[in-house]
Design an enzyme around this catalytic site. Structure first.
Site, PDB file in Angstrom:
ATOM      1  N   GLY A 143      61.902  11.188  86.206  1.00 37.56           N
ATOM      2  CA  GLY A 143      61.161  11.610  87.395  1.00 37.56           C
ATOM      3  C   GLY A 143      60.144  12.710  87.171  1.00 37.56           C
ATOM      4  O   GLY A 143      59.641  13.294  88.130  1.00 37.56           O
ATOM      5  N   TRP A 190      57.052  12.534  86.093  1.00 41.94           N
ATOM      6  CA  TRP A 190      55.732  12.189  86.629  1.00 41.94           C
ATOM      7  C   TRP A 190      55.752  12.226  88.162  1.00 41.94           C
ATOM      8  O   TRP A 190      54.780  12.602  88.800  1.00 41.94           O
ATOM      9  CB  TRP A 190      55.299  10.795  86.131  1.00 41.94           C
ATOM     10  CG  TRP A 190      54.758  10.827  84.730  1.00 41.94           C
ATOM     11  CD1 TRP A 190      55.120  11.674  83.761  1.00 41.94           C
ATOM     12  CD2 TRP A 190      53.730   9.981  84.178  1.00 41.94           C
ATOM     13  NE1 TRP A 190      54.407  11.423  82.618  1.00 41.94           N
ATOM     14  CE2 TRP A 190      53.553  10.386  82.847  1.00 41.94           C
ATOM     15  CE3 TRP A 190      52.972   8.923  84.661  1.00 41.94           C
ATOM     16  CZ2 TRP A 190      52.629   9.775  81.990  1.00 41.94           C
ATOM     17  CZ3 TRP A 190      52.052   8.297  83.819  1.00 41.94           C
ATOM     18  CH2 TRP A 190      51.885   8.723  82.496  1.00 41.94           C
ATOM     19  N   ASP A 215      62.427   2.493  88.444  1.00 38.31           N
ATOM     20  CA  ASP A 215      62.826   2.471  87.038  1.00 38.31           C
ATOM     21  C   ASP A 215      64.069   1.609  86.901  1.00 38.31           C
ATOM     22  O   ASP A 215      64.757   1.333  87.883  1.00 38.31           O
ATOM     23  CB  ASP A 215      63.125   3.890  86.543  1.00 38.31           C
ATOM     24  CG  ASP A 215      63.119   3.963  85.026  1.00 38.31           C
ATOM     25  OD1 ASP A 215      62.153   4.500  84.482  1.00 38.31           O
ATOM     26  OD2 ASP A 215      64.079   3.481  84.388  1.00 38.31           O
ATOM     27  N   ASP A 223      64.005  -3.606  87.717  1.00 38.74           N
ATOM     28  CA  ASP A 223      63.190  -3.957  86.549  1.00 38.74           C
ATOM     29  C   ASP A 223      61.783  -4.297  87.041  1.00 38.74           C
ATOM     30  O   ASP A 223      61.640  -5.099  87.976  1.00 38.74           O
ATOM     31  CB  ASP A 223      63.834  -5.171  85.866  1.00 38.74           C
ATOM     32  CG  ASP A 223      63.117  -5.567  84.598  1.00 38.74           C
ATOM     33  OD1 ASP A 223      61.971  -5.100  84.397  1.00 38.74           O
ATOM     34  OD2 ASP A 223      63.682  -6.336  83.809  1.00 38.74           O
ATOM     35  N   ASP A 251      54.385   4.751  82.712  1.00 33.23           N
ATOM     36  CA  ASP A 251      54.716   5.464  81.472  1.00 33.23           C
ATOM     37  C   ASP A 251      55.911   4.779  80.816  1.00 33.23           C
ATOM     38  O   ASP A 251      56.741   5.399  80.155  1.00 33.23           O
ATOM     39  CB  ASP A 251      55.057   6.930  81.830  1.00 33.23           C
ATOM     40  CG  ASP A 251      55.318   7.774  80.607  1.00 33.23           C
ATOM     41  OD1 ASP A 251      54.763   7.457  79.536  1.00 33.23           O
ATOM     42  OD2 ASP A 251      56.085   8.744  80.702  1.00 33.23           O
ATOM     43  N   LYS A 277      50.438   3.908  79.753  1.00 34.40           N
ATOM     44  CA  LYS A 277      50.670   4.229  78.349  1.00 34.40           C
ATOM     45  C   LYS A 277      50.535   2.936  77.543  1.00 34.40           C
ATOM     46  O   LYS A 277      50.999   1.887  77.973  1.00 34.40           O
ATOM     47  CB  LYS A 277      52.081   4.791  78.196  1.00 34.40           C
ATOM     48  CG  LYS A 277      52.480   5.082  76.771  1.00 34.40           C
ATOM     49  CD  LYS A 277      53.637   6.027  76.719  1.00 34.40           C
ATOM     50  CE  LYS A 277      54.964   5.344  76.998  1.00 34.40           C
ATOM     51  NZ  LYS A 277      56.071   6.299  77.034  1.00 34.40           N
TER      52      LYS A 277
HETATM   53  C1  LIG Z   1      59.268   7.583  78.930  1.00 26.57           C
HETATM   54  S1  LIG Z   1      60.302   7.150  80.227  1.00 26.57           S
HETATM   55  C2  LIG Z   1      59.370   7.550  81.602  1.00 26.57           C
HETATM   56  C3  LIG Z   1      59.331   8.984  81.857  1.00 26.57           C
HETATM   57  C4  LIG Z   1      58.723   9.344  83.171  1.00 26.57           C
HETATM   58  N1  LIG Z   1      57.334   9.061  83.223  1.00 26.57           N
HETATM   59  C5  LIG Z   1      58.961  10.789  83.501  1.00 26.57           C
HETATM   60  O1  LIG Z   1      58.036  11.557  83.483  1.00 26.57           O
HETATM   61  O2  LIG Z   1      60.092  11.146  83.754  1.00 26.57           O
HETATM   62  C6  LIG Z   1      60.246   5.421  80.161  1.00 26.57           C
HETATM   63  C7  LIG Z   1      61.051   4.756  81.210  1.00 26.57           C
HETATM   64  O3  LIG Z   1      60.687   3.390  81.260  1.00 26.57           O
HETATM   65  C8  LIG Z   1      61.793   2.724  81.810  1.00 26.57           C
HETATM   66  N2  LIG Z   1      61.660   1.273  81.638  1.00 26.57           N
HETATM   67  C9  LIG Z   1      61.567   0.589  80.495  1.00 26.57           C
HETATM   68  N3  LIG Z   1      61.466  -0.715  80.748  1.00 26.57           N
HETATM   69  C10 LIG Z   1      61.490  -0.849  82.104  1.00 26.57           C
HETATM   70  C11 LIG Z   1      61.422  -1.958  82.979  1.00 26.57           C
HETATM   71  N4  LIG Z   1      61.317  -3.192  82.514  1.00 26.57           N
HETATM   72  N5  LIG Z   1      61.471  -1.727  84.277  1.00 26.57           N
HETATM   73  C12 LIG Z   1      61.592  -0.475  84.767  1.00 26.57           C
HETATM   74  N6  LIG Z   1      61.653   0.593  83.979  1.00 26.57           N
HETATM   75  C13 LIG Z   1      61.604   0.415  82.665  1.00 26.57           C
HETATM   76  C14 LIG Z   1      62.952   3.308  81.057  1.00 26.57           C
HETATM   77  O4  LIG Z   1      64.144   3.152  81.785  1.00 26.57           O
HETATM   78  C15 LIG Z   1      62.545   4.770  80.955  1.00 26.57           C
HETATM   79  O5  LIG Z   1      63.179   5.541  81.915  1.00 26.57           O
END
Ligand SMILES: C[S@@+](CC[C@H](N)C(=O)[O-])C[C@H]1O[C@@H](n2cnc3c(N)ncnc32)[C@H](O)[C@@H]1O
Length: 908
Positions: free
Chosen positions: A47, A49, A67, A83, A108, A148
C-alpha cells in the site's frame, strides 16, 4: 513497525514500502497526482503507492487499490484482493468506480520472482499488458498510466503499444529504484480519445509475437516500430527476427550448410550462432572435396560450440581462402581492372613531358604509400607499448625506449592487443563492408589497425600480387593480429546464446545506467536503442579506451601526430627524469661497490631494475601519506647521507612538482581524474565535476586525513606494493554503480542506508589487519592526553612548592637573629609542611553526615559541612560500629573468614 522498517526509515515518512519513494519521485517529475480525482492502483500491496496517492491527491478523491494479497486499510482508499488478470477484478473496479473514469492508473506489479530471469521478464511484460488493458478500460481521455516494465526484449514492443494509445510516453528510472534492478518506469500521459482500440494492441500473443528466423544472421538489428506495426496488424506475414535468436531457443541445435557459411556476410556471427556446418548439398560436397578442407576443418565444422582459438582461426581462414579461390572476394582494384578490360579506350601515345609527369605522379604516390605504411608501423609499435603500459607489463614506463627499440619496427606482434583494444569486444564486424573500406581508408589514411585486418580479410589474391611478398606477409600478420578480436566476438556470440549470461549482462548494463532521463515517445525506437547503447558506453574504461584508440590511430594529420608524440614524449621525459632523480639519490645513499668487485654488474642491473620500478613506485610514493616520512637517507648515519640530505629536498621538490605537472597534464588531456578507489564511492555526486578546481586539494586532504587507516586501504596498499593488483585495476574497481547516481531529493535515511549497505566489498588481507592491530596496540600503549597533562601539572606544582620552600629556607638561613639550631628546626618544619601539603593533596576521605534531626531527608548539602561529604543513615552507623566491635573481639580469625567485609569509612 518492524525493526527493519525502523532502520530503513520508511516508517519515518509513514510509508509501508520503500517503493513509495519511486512514486513520490515520479510524481515530482510528471505531476500527475495533484490534479487527479480518481486513481486506480493495480498490484498495490502493501500500500505504499496508495499512501502516496492519498497524500498528494485532493481531498474527496476516489482511490482504489487491488492486489493478490489483502491490503491493510488505508485512510481515503478502497482496497480489495483480486488477481488483476481476472474478470472479477474488472467487475469490482467497475463497481467501485461506478460511472467515474480514472485520471491515473498506477501499476507496480511484480510477478512472483525466483524462476529464470527471462521468464520473469516475460511474466512482468504480460502483467504490464494486462494492467494496460484495465487502464484502457477505466482511464478518462487525457489520463495517465504509470507502469513498471522490465528492461527485456519485450520492452520495445510495450513502448510501441503505449505510443499507440497515449500522446506522450516517457521511460524513466527514479533515483530510488536501484540501478541493479532491471525495472524501469514508463509514464504514459494524455490517453488518446480513441473510439475503438484494436484488441491486438492488448493481446500478448500479438504484441510479444516472436519473429521468424531468417537465413541471414546479419539482420538482427533491434525491433523498429514498422516491424512491430506489421507484427500487430499483419500477423500472417513472416518477418525477420529482431534479435539473433528466438526466445527460449537457446538450446536449439542449429546447423548451417558450408555453402551458406561461405556466402554469409558475417562469418563470426555464423560461427557464434550455429552448432554445426554441414556438407549436405552438392555445392557443399564440392567444398568438402576441396583440398583446403582438411580433416581438422571437417572436425571443427562438426561442433562450432567448442572451438578453440586455433580452430576458430582456421575456420575463418578456410572461408577466406575458399572465397578467394572462388572469386567471391573482389577488390575495387580488380573490379576496376575488369571494368577497364571491358572498355576499349583509345589511348593516345604520351609525349615525353607527359610521360615524365606520369612517372613523377607514380613515384609520389609510391613514396606517400611508403610513408603511410611506416606511420602505420610506428602506430602499431606505439600502441603495443601503450598496451603493455596499461597492462603493467612494462613497469619502467619507458615508452621512449620501446619506440626506440629497433626490433619493434615493422614487427607487429602476432596477436596485437592494440587491435583488440581499439576494436572493442562488442563491435560487430562486417566483412563485406570492410572490402570497400580498405581502399577508402588508404586514400583517406584512416588506418586504424582494427579496420586494417577487417579490410585485409577481403582483399583478393590478385590484389596481393601487386604487392611485395613482404607486404603480403605483413597483411597476413595483421589478419592474425585481428584474430584475437574476432575470436572474442565469436565467444561473445556463444555467450549471448546463454540466457543466464544475457540476464547477467542485462543486470550489469542496468548497473551501468546513469539516471535515464527517459525515452521520448516521438523518437524512433531504434534510435532510442542506439541512445541507450551510447549510455552504456560511459565510464572510465570506455572513455579511456576511446581516447586510447583516438590517440593511437585517429591522427591522420602529420602535425597532430607530432603533437601527440610530443605530448607523450614530454610526459615520458618527466617520468624518466623523476625516476632518474630518485635512482641518483638512492645511489648516493647506498654507495656502489668498487669497480673491481665482481658484484658490480649485479648492482648495476639492480639499479636498472630499480629505475624501471621507480616510475611505478613514484606513483605510489606520491601519496600524501608518505609526505611526512623521513627520507631513506636520514636513516643512514653516513657522511654521504649528509650530502644527500642537502640535495634531497630539492630533488623531492622538483620531482613532486613534476608529478603535479604530469598529473595536470594527464587531467587536461583526458578530462578524467584518477581517484583512489577507496574514496571514489565517498565522493558526493556534485563533486564529479571535472572543472572543479578545489577537488584535487580536497581529495588530497581527505587522503592525508584518512590515510592507511582502514583494513581495506592497507590491503590495497599491500596488494599494490606486492604487485598483486595494478593501479589501473584499482581505478577500474573504483567505478561502481553508485558513482553517477543523482542523489538529489532522496531522503537522508535512504542515503545513509545506501552508504551503509551499498558499497563495494573490498577484500581485506590478514596481513593488513595484523598491521593495523599492531598500530592500534602501539597507540593504546601511550597514555592518554589528559592523564599526561594531569601528571605534568602535578609535577609542576611540586616543583613550585619546592622552590617556595627553598626560598623560605634561604630567608631563614640568612636571618642573623636565629641560632643555628633554630634555623635547622624552622627549615625542617617548612620542608615537612611542604611535604605534608603534598600528602594532603591526596584525596581526602569524604565527611560522613548522619541523616537525622534536621539532616533527615534533606536535599543538597547539609548545613555546616565543607568539602566532600556522604550522607549515612543512623542504622548504618550503628551497624558499622557493631561490626567494628565484633572485629576487635574476634581479631583476625573472623576477618580472615570473611573475604569481603563491609568497609568501615573513616571517622566511625
Ligand atoms: C512491488 S509490489 C507493489 C508495491 C506497491 N506498489 C507499494 O507501494 O506498496 C508488487 C505487488 O504485485 C502484486 N501482484 C503480482 N501479480 C499480481 C496479480 N496478477 N494481480 C494482482 N496483484 C499482483 C504482488 O502481490 C505484490 O504485492
Amino acid at each position: 513497525m518492524g525493526k527493519h522498517d525502523k532502520k530503513s526509515g520508511k516508517g519515518e515518512q509513514g510509508y509501508r514500502a520503500r517503493s513509495a519513494f519511486k512514486l513520490v519521485q515520479l510524481n515530482k517529475k510528471y505531476n500527475f497526482l495533484d490534479q487527479a480525482h480518481c486513481c486506480i492502483d493495480l498490484c498495490a500491496a502493501p500500500g505504499g503507492w496508495l499512501q502516496v496517492a492519498s497524500k498528494h491527491m485532493p481531498p474527496n478523491s476516489l482511490i482504489v487499490g487491488v492486489d493478490l494479497v489483502p491490503i491493510k486499510p488505508i485512510p481515503r482508499c478502497i482496497t480489495f484482493a483480486e488477481d488483476i488478470n481476472s474478470f472479477k477484478c474488472r467487475d469490482q473496479l467497475r463497481e467501485h468506480l461506478k460511472d467515474w473514469r480514472a485520471d491515473v492508473v498506477l501499476h507496480d506489479g511484480a510477478p512472483n520472482v525466483g524462476t529464470a530471469w527471462v521468464q520473469d521478464a516475460y511474466a512482468q511484460s504480460e502483467l504490464t499488458l494486462q494492467a494496460l488493458k484495465l487502464a484502457v478500460e477505466f482511464l478518462a481521455p487525457g489520463g495517465t498510466f504509470v507502469t513498471k516494465v522490465f528492461r527485456s526484449k519485450d520492452y520495445n514492443n510495450l513502448v510501441w503499444v503505449f505510443n499507440q494509445l497515449f500522446h506522450h510516453v516517457e521511460a524513466t528510472k527514479p533515483p530510488s529504484s536501484r540501478n541493479v534492478s532491471a525495472e524501469i518506469f514508463v509514464v504514459c500521459q494524455r490517453f488518446r480519445n480513441m473510439k475503438r482500440i484494436d484488441p491486438k494492441f492488448l493481446d500478448p500473443k500479438y504484441v510479444f509475437k516472436e519473429l521468424d528466423p531468417t537465413s541471414s544472421v546479419q539482420e538482427k538489428a533491434g525491433v523498429n516500430s514498422q516491424n512491430l506495426l506489421e507484427n500487430v496488424l499483419h500477423p500472417e506475414k513472416a518477418r525477420r527476427k529482431r534479435e539473433g535468436y528466438e526466445d527460449g531457443n537457446y538450446t536449439l541445435y542449429k546447423t548451417i550448410s558450408a555453402d551458406q557459411y561461405l556466402h554469409s556476410e558475417d562469418a563470426i556471427a555464423v560461427l557464434g550462432t550455429y552448432n554445426r556446418i554441414t556438407f549436405a548439398s552438392e555445392a557443399d560436397q564440392m567444398l568438402l572435396k576441396d583440398q583446403l578442407t582438411t580433416e581438422d576443418i571437417k572436425a571443427s565444422c562438426e561442433d562450432l560450440r567448442v572451438l578453440g582459438r586455433g580452430d576458430f582461426s582456421a575456420l575463418v581462414k578456410w572461408r577466406k581462402a575458399l572465397r578467394e579461390k572462388l572469386g567471391l572476394d573482389r577488390s575495387k582494384k580488380q573490379k576496376q581492372q575488369e571494368a577497364e578490360a571491358t572498355q576499349t579506350i583509345e589511348v593516345e601515345p604520351l609525349n615525353e613531358e607527359e610521360a615524365i609527369d606520369e612517372e613523377l605522379a607514380r613515384l609520389n604516390e609510391e613514396s606517400s604509400k611508403r610513408a603511410r605504411k611506416e606511420r602505420r608501423k610506428r602506430n602499431e609499435a606505439r600502441a603495443k607499448a601503450l598496451q603493455k603500459l596499461q597492462l603493467n607489463m612494462n613497469p619502467a614506463m619507458d615508452m621512449g625506449e620501446e619506440w626506440a627499440d629497433d626490433a619493434l619496427h615493422g614487427q607487429p606482434e602476432t596477436f596485437s592487443l592494440s587491435a583488440a583494444e581499439s576494436n572493442g569486444p562488442h563491435r560487430s564486424v562486417n566483412l563485406l563492408d570492410a572490402q570497400d573500406t580498405l581502399s577508402d581508408q588508404e586514400s583517406s589514411d584512416q588506418d586504424t589497425s582494427a579496420s586494417q585486418w577487417r579490410g585485409d580479410q577481403n582483399e583478393t589474391i590478385d590484389d596481393h600480387d601487386d604487392d611485395s611478398a613482404d607486404e603480403r606477409e605483413q597483411r597476413i600478420r595483421r589478419l592474425e593480429s585481428g584474430m584475437d578480436d574476432m575470436y572474442e566476438q565469436y565467444q561473445n556470440h556463444l555467450q549471448e546464446r546463454d540466457a543466464k549470461f544475457r540476464a547477467k549482462e542485462a543486470r550489469r548494463k542496468s548497473a551501468k545506467y546513469e539516471e535515464w532521463d527517459g525515452i521520448r515517445s516521438e523518437d524512433n525506437n531504434q534510435q532510442s536503442d542506439e541512445d541507450s547503447d551510447v549510455a552504456y558506453e560511459k565510464g572510465y574504461d570506455s572513455v579511456s579506451r576511446r581516447k586510447f584508440a583516438e590517440e593511437t590511430y585517429d591522427s591522420d594529420d602529420a602535425e597532430d601526430d607530432h603533437d601527440e608524440r610530443q605530448h607523450l614524449e614530454d610526459t615520458q621525459h618527466a617520468r624518466t627524469k623523476k625516476s632518474t632523480a630518485r635512482t641518483r639519490s638512492e645511489a648516493r645513499a647506498f654507495p656502489s661497490a668498487p669497480a673491481s668487485k665482481p658484484l658490480l654488474t649485479a648492482l648495476e642491473s639492480a639499479a636498472e631494475s630499480n629505475d624501471r620500478q621507480s616510475a611505478q613506485s613514484a606513483v605510489w610514493y606520491d601519496n600524501p601519506v608518505f609526505q611526512d616520512m623521513l627520507p631513506l637517507e636520514d636513516l643512514i648515519p653516513t657522511q654521504q647521507a649528509q650530502t644527500t640530505q642537502s640535495s634531497t629536498p630539492e630533488l623531492d621538490q622538483s620531482s613532486s612538482e613534476e608529478d603535479d605537472n604530469s598529473m595536470e597534464e594527464e587531467q587536461d588531456s583526458d578530462g578524467i581524474e584518477i581517484v583512489p578507489s577507496s574514496f571514489a564511492a565517498d565522493v558526493p555526486d556534485g563533486e564529479w565535476d571535472a572543472q572543479d578546481q578545489d577537488m584535487d586539494a580536497e581529495k588530497r586532504a581527505k587522503i592525508a586525513k584518512q590515510g592507511l587507516n582502514t583494513a581495506e586501504a592497507v590491503s590495497m596498499a599491500h596488494a599494490l606494493v606486492n604487485r598483486q593488483v595494478t593501479k589501473s585495476d584499482l581505478i577500474d574497481q573504483g567505478f561502481s554503480k553508485t558513482n553517477f547516481q543523482d542523489k538529489t531529493d532522496l531522503p537522508q535515511w535512504f542515503l545513509d542506508d545506501e552508504d551503509q549497505h551499498y558499497r563495494t566489498n573490498i577484500p581485506i588481507s590478514k596481513e593488513a589487519v595484523d598491521a593495523l592491530r599492531a598500530k592500534q596496540r602501539a597507540l593504546d600503549a601511550r597514555p592518554i592526553k589528559k592523564i599526561a597533562e594531569a601528571k605534568a601539572r602535578k609535577k609542576h606544582r611540586a616543583a613550585m612548592r619546592l622552590e617556595k620552600a627553598q626560598k623560605r629556607a634561604e630567608a631563614i638561613n640568612e636571618n642573623a637573629d636565629l641560632t643555628e639550631r633554630e634555623k635547622a628546626e624552622n627549615i625542617n618544619k617548612i620542608m615537612a609542611k611542604s611535604m605534608a601539603k603534598k600528602a594532603g593533596a591526596e584525596k581526602k576521605a569524604p565527611q560522613l553526615v548522619v541523616a537525622r534531626g534536621t539532616n533527615r531527608g534533606i536535599k543538597g548539602r547539609p548545613k555546616g559541612t565543607k568539602g566532600r561529604y556522604r550522607m549515612v543513615d543512623p542504622r548504618m552507623k550503628k551497624e558499622l560500629r557493631a561490626q567494628k566491635r565484633r572485629d576487635q573481639r574476634d581479631g583476625k580469625k573472623r576477618s580472615s573468614g570473611h573475604k569481603k567485609q563491609r568497609q568501615i569509612p573513616k571517622g566511625y
